[in-house]
Design a protein around this motif. Structure first.
Motif, PDB file in Angstrom:
ATOM      1  N   ASP B   9       0.848  -1.190   0.000  1.00 34.47           N
ATOM      2  CA  ASP B   9       0.000   0.000   0.000  1.00 34.47           C
ATOM      3  C   ASP B   9       0.888   1.246   0.000  1.00 34.47           C
ATOM      4  OD1 ASP B   9       1.007   0.031   2.489  1.00 34.47           O
ATOM      5  OD2 ASP B   9      -0.914  -0.072   3.544  1.00 34.47           O
ATOM      6  N   ARG B  42       2.664   0.961 -17.541  1.00 32.36           N
ATOM      7  CA  ARG B  42       2.621   1.335 -16.121  1.00 32.36           C
ATOM      8  C   ARG B  42       3.989   1.491 -15.469  1.00 32.36           C
ATOM      9  NH1 ARG B  42      -1.949  -1.497 -16.816  1.00 32.36           N
ATOM     10  NH2 ARG B  42      -0.678  -3.369 -16.754  1.00 32.36           N
ATOM     11  N   LEU B 162      -2.286  -6.642  -9.850  1.00 31.19           N
ATOM     12  CA  LEU B 162      -2.877  -5.386 -10.326  1.00 31.19           C
ATOM     13  C   LEU B 162      -2.225  -4.217  -9.596  1.00 31.19           C
ATOM     14  CD1 LEU B 162      -5.175  -3.871 -11.902  1.00 31.19           C
ATOM     15  CD2 LEU B 162      -6.518  -4.084  -9.829  1.00 31.19           C
ATOM     16  N   GLU B 164      -2.277  -0.181  -8.996  1.00 31.09           N
ATOM     17  CA  GLU B 164      -3.033   1.062  -9.162  1.00 31.09           C
ATOM     18  C   GLU B 164      -2.154   2.230  -8.742  1.00 31.09           C
ATOM     19  OE1 GLU B 164      -7.536  -0.529  -8.188  1.00 31.09           O
ATOM     20  OE2 GLU B 164      -6.289   0.162  -6.532  1.00 31.09           O
ATOM     21  N   TRP B 165      -1.929   3.163  -9.658  1.00 29.40           N
ATOM     22  CA  TRP B 165      -1.097   4.328  -9.364  1.00 29.40           C
ATOM     23  C   TRP B 165      -1.977   5.561  -9.206  1.00 29.40           C
ATOM     24  CZ3 TRP B 165       3.863   3.553  -8.257  1.00 29.40           C
ATOM     25  CH2 TRP B 165       4.515   2.436  -8.790  1.00 29.40           C
ATOM     26  N   LYS B 166      -1.578   6.444  -8.292  1.00 26.31           N
ATOM     27  CA  LYS B 166      -2.282   7.725  -8.144  1.00 26.31           C
ATOM     28  C   LYS B 166      -2.282   8.488  -9.460  1.00 26.31           C
ATOM     29  CE  LYS B 166      -0.173   9.222  -4.433  1.00 26.31           C
ATOM     30  NZ  LYS B 166       0.277   9.747  -3.142  1.00 26.31           N
ATOM     31  N   GLN B 168      -2.623   7.453 -12.301  1.00 23.08           N
ATOM     32  CA  GLN B 168      -3.643   6.968 -13.231  1.00 23.08           C
ATOM     33  C   GLN B 168      -5.044   7.319 -12.755  1.00 23.08           C
ATOM     34  OE1 GLN B 168      -2.325   2.786 -13.182  1.00 23.08           O
ATOM     35  NE2 GLN B 168      -2.454   2.896 -15.396  1.00 23.08           N
ATOM     36  N   ALA B 170      -6.139   6.693  -9.427  1.00 21.14           N
ATOM     37  CA  ALA B 170      -6.552   5.945  -8.227  1.00 21.14           C
ATOM     38  C   ALA B 170      -6.462   6.859  -7.001  1.00 21.14           C
ATOM     39  CB  ALA B 170      -5.655   4.722  -8.040  1.00 21.14           C
ATOM     40  N   ASP B 173      -2.009   4.643  -3.941  1.00 20.53           N
ATOM     41  CA  ASP B 173      -1.311   3.539  -4.598  1.00 20.53           C
ATOM     42  C   ASP B 173      -1.647   2.217  -3.915  1.00 20.53           C
ATOM     43  OD1 ASP B 173       0.056   5.474  -6.105  1.00 20.53           O
ATOM     44  OD2 ASP B 173       1.543   5.700  -4.510  1.00 20.53           O
ATOM     45  N   HIS B 174      -1.927   1.206  -4.720  1.00 19.00           N
ATOM     46  CA  HIS B 174      -2.167  -0.135  -4.184  1.00 19.00           C
ATOM     47  C   HIS B 174      -1.616  -1.156  -5.141  1.00 19.00           C
ATOM     48  CE1 HIS B 174      -5.535   1.741  -1.819  1.00 19.00           C
ATOM     49  NE2 HIS B 174      -4.931   1.018  -0.902  1.00 19.00           N
ATOM     50  N   TRP B 176      -2.299  -5.190  -5.758  1.00 19.22           N
ATOM     51  CA  TRP B 176      -3.164  -6.294  -5.334  1.00 19.22           C
ATOM     52  C   TRP B 176      -2.763  -7.569  -6.033  1.00 19.22           C
ATOM     53  CZ3 TRP B 176      -6.825  -4.772  -1.831  1.00 19.22           C
ATOM     54  CH2 TRP B 176      -7.222  -3.418  -1.838  1.00 19.22           C
TER      55      TRP B 176
END
Lengths: 315, 183
Positions: B9, B42, B162, B164-166, B168, B170, B173-174, B176
């Motif tokens: 995270d 990414r 997966l 997830e970038w800020k 992009q 989101a 940031d996560h 998963w």
């Protein structure tokens, strides 16, 4: 993942606006590729392409061949002037023989309208129309619209006048389809004898006065007088055509705005365009030629990727 | 049915990136002959963060490029449709440079092979190193291993990582781990 709605490029008429936009976006990435120190990518390394030209061509053939080579495809060339077509072989036989040598894609130019469509019905390769008689020339229309998009930001809402020999021009018809699908306003202009009778039914404006057409448009796409297709006299002399429909610097200077001049080539200098216009800052003719390679790379890449391998295996 | 499991995270990711930067400094000192290449789509976000962090730590400028591998992939015509390319922006020549290739997830290694093929268009690098935020162990198709790793994870072929970038869009940031049937 996106793909074209067809596995052939036979004409602009069969494309959707989304297809055209996908081709443009893909061409953007290829334009970057052809401006690199090493202008080649290996995408089509296991693809063989036959360029079959039953009609003369310099620009289109070179452009396709460069596009194919920059994608690392294997290329075979064929032109009717030194082939068995002269000995009476039919189109289907010629192409089937070439396909028997394991060719994946065919780029064809032919003097008969519909020749690429005929091939698409009978053979299993991807077909690209590089000009069929007076019918369509899709890659030219795509690169023309792409050049307008590059120069003016977008095609939608732009006023484009197509000036010259509309009757014998496959570029005109493909351009009308492409520009309208992208939301541009289209006008055709030329001597009455060189305008097809029902052209207005395509939803284009018709103008007989070249000065009025230039005054109206943002972009003028000037076409060549195709003397080789004209069986009868459509106008008294080239000199008279140049006088009434030729575009020179004096005419452009008399307008109260600056317009962009395009020409698909080859130019008859001094007839439809004078040299002081063709070589001026108004002209984006050389950009069109550069964009032609990027557009053709995009079309080849997208079509090669959609060729259905499974179908070929099941067959 | 298994839910998606959080691997990293935002706060933890911050620590990981800091550690990766320190490891890079150990090897590259002041980055005189070093350039960063982020892999589209990414890997470029991670590459930008590492570049920013290194530049603020060392008060230097590091050249960064975005590399797209679409045209160099080995699965063209083996998919139902061609992949859409992203922009390649490499505004320098990598001839005789040390290249740090950065991606978010290392899985089969095929993208990295394509990236090594793609970068040759910009010159012959002196050395190429690979940095991956997440290394999916035991899943390589090719003999490719990373030099710098954020986190090693054991995954199954039926799972997906997966990121997830800020950048992009989101919320934070996560990273998963997801079972594919849950997607």
């Amino acid at each position: 993942m996106q793909q074209l709605s067809s596995r052939h490029l036979l004409g602009i008429k069969g494309l959707t606006p989304e297809d055209i936009e996908l081709i443009f976006e893909t061409a953007d990435t290829f334009k970057e590729v052809i401006n690199r120190p090493i202008r080649k990518v290996p995408s089509l390394r296991d693809v063989t392409i036959a360029n079959i030209f039953f009609e003369n061509s310099t620009r289109t053939k070179l452009s396709f061949e460069l596009a194919e080579k920059r994608l690392s495809a294997d290329v075979v060339n064929f032109s009717s002037s030194n082939s068995s077509v002269k000995k009476g072989e039919t189109l289907l036989d010629t192409v089937n023989n070439i396909l028997a040598m394991k060719v994946d894609m065919v780029v064809i130019r032919h003097s008969s309208p519909g020749a690429p469509h005929f091939l698409a019905r009978h053979i299993n390769a991807n077909i690209i129309n590089a000009g069929d008689g007076t019918h369509e020339h899709p890659t030219q229309a795509l690169l023309d619209a792409y050049s307008i998009r590059e120069k003016h930001g977008s095609v939608a809402g732009k006023k484009v006048a197509i000036i010259g020999d509309i009757l014998h021009s496959r570029v005109a018809l493909s351009n009308i389809f492409a520009l309208q699908k992208l939301g541009a306003d289209v006008m055709v202009c030329g001597p009455n004898t060189l305008l097809p009778k029902y052209i207005a039914h395509l939803g284009v404006k018709v103008e007989l006065d070249v000065k009025k057409a230039l005054q109206w448009c943002d972009v003028a796409n000037v076409l060549r007088i195709q003397l080789e297709r004209q069986q009868i006299k459509y106008f008294p002399s080239l000199r008279e055509y140049a006088l009434y429909f030729g575009i020179n610097k004096r005419l452009l200077d008399s307008l109260d705005k600056k317009i962009t001049i395009m020409h698909p080539g080859p130019i008859n200098r001094g007839v439809e365009l004078s040299s002081d216009v063709a070589d001026s800052e108004h002209s984006i003719i050389m950009n069109q030629v550069e964009n032609g390679v990027a557009i053709r790379m995009a079309v080849l890449y997208l079509l090669a990727g959609t060729s259905n391998e499974k179908k070929q295996v099941n067959k | 049915m298994e839910q998606k499991r959080l691997i990293l995270d935002s706060p933890l990711l911050e620590i990981t990136i800091s550690r990766l930067c320190q490891q890079l400094i150990e090897q590259h000192h002041m980055f005189e002959d070093t350039v960063i290449l982020g892999m589209q789509p990414r890997g470029i976000f991670l590459a930008e963060r590492i570049k920013t962090k290194l530049e603020s730590l060392l008060a230097i400028h590091i050249p960064i490029g975005y590399l797209d591998t679409t045209f160099y992939r080995d699965d063209f015509r083996r998919r139902n449709a061609p992949l859409k390319a992203n922009a390649t922006k490499v505004p320098f020549i990598i001839e005789d440079k040390k290249v740090i290739l950065i991606d978010d997830v290392l899985y089969t290694g095929r993208s990295v092979r394509a990236a090594m093929d793609a970068m040759i268009a910009f010159g012959r690098p002196r050395k190429v190193e690979l940095l991956a935020l997440v290394n999916r162990k035991y899943s390589r198709d090719l003999p490719i291993e990373p030099d710098y790793v954020g986190r090693h994870v054991n995954t199954l072929a039926s799972q997906r990582v997966l990121v997830e970038w800020k950048e992009q869009g989101a919320a934070s940031d996560h990273i998963w781990l997801i079972n594919k049937q849950d997607l």
